[in-house]
Design a protein around this motif. Sequence first.
Motif, PDB file in Angstrom:
ATOM      1  N   SER A  77       0.824  -1.219   0.000  1.00 18.18           N
ATOM      2  CA  SER A  77       0.000   0.000   0.000  1.00 18.18           C
ATOM      3  C   SER A  77       0.857   1.267   0.000  1.00 18.18           C
ATOM      4  O   SER A  77       0.374   2.344  -0.355  1.00 18.18           O
ATOM      5  N   LEU A  78       2.138   1.160   0.369  1.00 19.57           N
ATOM      6  CA  LEU A  78       3.006   2.343   0.436  1.00 19.57           C
ATOM      7  C   LEU A  78       3.858   2.536  -0.819  1.00 19.57           C
ATOM      8  O   LEU A  78       4.466   3.597  -1.004  1.00 19.57           O
ATOM      9  N   HIS A  79       3.961   1.494  -1.660  1.00 18.69           N
ATOM     10  CA  HIS A  79       4.967   1.509  -2.735  1.00 18.69           C
ATOM     11  C   HIS A  79       4.903   2.737  -3.645  1.00 18.69           C
ATOM     12  O   HIS A  79       5.923   3.399  -3.869  1.00 18.69           O
ATOM     13  N   ALA A  80       3.717   2.988  -4.208  1.00 20.63           N
ATOM     14  CA  ALA A  80       3.636   4.023  -5.251  1.00 20.63           C
ATOM     15  C   ALA A  80       4.076   5.379  -4.705  1.00 20.63           C
ATOM     16  O   ALA A  80       4.915   6.072  -5.316  1.00 20.63           O
ATOM     17  N   ALA A  81       3.551   5.758  -3.552  1.00 20.68           N
ATOM     18  CA  ALA A  81       3.910   7.072  -2.983  1.00 20.68           C
ATOM     19  C   ALA A  81       5.390   7.102  -2.600  1.00 20.68           C
ATOM     20  O   ALA A  81       6.071   8.121  -2.802  1.00 20.68           O
ATOM     21  N   GLN A  82       5.912   6.001  -2.072  1.00 23.05           N
ATOM     22  CA  GLN A  82       7.330   5.997  -1.670  1.00 23.05           C
ATOM     23  C   GLN A  82       8.271   6.056  -2.878  1.00 23.05           C
ATOM     24  O   GLN A  82       9.353   6.628  -2.794  1.00 23.05           O
ATOM     25  N   ILE A  83       7.843   5.493  -4.013  1.00 20.81           N
ATOM     26  CA  ILE A  83       8.650   5.622  -5.246  1.00 20.81           C
ATOM     27  C   ILE A  83       8.725   7.097  -5.644  1.00 20.81           C
ATOM     28  O   ILE A  83       9.797   7.640  -5.932  1.00 20.81           O
ATOM     29  N   GLU A  84       7.572   7.758  -5.632  1.00 21.65           N
ATOM     30  CA  GLU A  84       7.544   9.171  -6.030  1.00 21.65           C
ATOM     31  C   GLU A  84       8.398  10.018  -5.083  1.00 21.65           C
ATOM     32  O   GLU A  84       9.158  10.888  -5.525  1.00 21.65           O
ATOM     33  N   GLN A  85       8.284   9.747  -3.783  1.00 23.26           N
ATOM     34  CA  GLN A  85       9.076  10.515  -2.801  1.00 23.26           C
ATOM     35  C   GLN A  85      10.585  10.324  -3.057  1.00 23.26           C
ATOM     36  O   GLN A  85      11.352  11.279  -2.964  1.00 23.26           O
ATOM     37  N   ALA A  86      10.979   9.081  -3.352  1.00 28.10           N
ATOM     38  CA  ALA A  86      12.408   8.809  -3.575  1.00 28.10           C
ATOM     39  C   ALA A  86      12.910   9.582  -4.793  1.00 28.10           C
ATOM     40  O   ALA A  86      13.975  10.203  -4.753  1.00 28.10           O
ATOM     41  N   PRO A  98       3.989  -5.975  -5.694  1.00 27.26           N
ATOM     42  CA  PRO A  98       3.521  -5.299  -6.897  1.00 27.26           C
ATOM     43  C   PRO A  98       3.634  -3.793  -6.725  1.00 27.26           C
ATOM     44  O   PRO A  98       3.849  -3.300  -5.619  1.00 27.26           O
ATOM     45  N   LEU A  99       3.454  -3.086  -7.833  1.00 27.46           N
ATOM     46  CA  LEU A  99       3.639  -1.629  -7.803  1.00 27.46           C
ATOM     47  C   LEU A  99       2.653  -0.951  -6.868  1.00 27.46           C
ATOM     48  O   LEU A  99       3.014  -0.017  -6.143  1.00 27.46           O
TER      49      LEU A  99
END
Length: 338
Positions: A77-86, A98-99
């Motif tokens: 549930s955190l992946h997408a936002a954490q990718i953007e933050q990185a 999954p993404l």
Amino acid sequence: MSKLRIGLAGLGRLGQRYAENLARAVPRAELAAVCSPVDAERAWARDTLGVATVHETYEQMLADPGIDAVVLVTPTSLHAAQIEQALDAGKHVFCEKPLSLELDDCRRAAAHAAKATKRAMVGFVRRFDESYRHAFMHIEGGGIGRPFLVYSQTTDLADPSGAFLKFAPTSGGIFLDCSVHDVDLARWLLGRPKAKKVYATGTVAMYPPLEAIKDVDNGIAIVEFEGGQMAMFYASRTQAHGHDTHTDVTGTGGKVSIGRNPRADRVEISDAAGVRNTVLPSFYERFAPAFVTQARHFVDAVLDDTPFDLTMDDAVEATRIAIALRESQQSGQPVLLD
Ligand code: NAI
């Protein structure tokens, strides 16, 4: 840059394996920092692996100038936002599959990555397994003619404690959590066809609490692709014999099977009871070397500025199909994909 300095987020069931691999088995990586909201996980990284910089929050780790890239093994549930933050923090990012749990989030993260100066990759570990690579090369070399059918299953050993029920509500359901691997494999082994229609159904064979969250512990699915290619998937959390992941690809000139006997080793015992072998207990024993190969691939591709084997579009497409399978299983209807 001689080594890629990595900050790892997520030190749970799989994250600890990533930490060990990055610290010990990826020569061009340095596990420079970790972050975890859990005291015991931070202490484990410090005491067991000697990680010098240990952050309590992801945001603190992203602000750390001592890291070049982030590896995410956090809840889906955190992946997408954490990718953007990185990416916004100027770090390259590797994220476990999954993404995301939702298609809009997948698309947003992929669009963000397309505009960013740093690079993002979502891992699908089976693509880095030697047996799957061998099969891929055999198919690509024309060894089975034109491939038109994939059967692929991901089935886990039953856990009498029902421990997985804790993470089931945030896993996205059996198709997104388990079959997404098979979906990605099918697309890869069939030459990246576009899915046009899916149907899925399932049953609760052993874990009644799944009914309340509209999930199942055994699910089957069919995907039709454009051009007449097809795939069938089976996912289970209730196998009596062990972790049994295998795949068959059929073509006009032959067939290739990967992992059919999920044997734990090469020992076969014959006696009055018959002939038998022990079975792999979990995904990690099956794919441990592939997790290392995948981590090395990410590090090499960033340091050498070479392409990732998997694109963000691959990650979005696998997730899109797996989400449609979940929708079909819950509605009882086939789902058309545009
Ligand atoms: P887990 O629940 O055991 O671990 C999650 C970790 O994330 C914990 O260490 C937790 O403290 C940490 N965490 C939670 N919120 C955080 C935050 N805001 N910042 C930093 N850390 C945070 O989960 P598990 O089983 O390790 O799964 C993690 C991911 O790995 C999932 O996305 C799952 O789909 C994927 N996975 C992939 C597998 C594969 O075969 N490729 C197999 C198992 C999991």
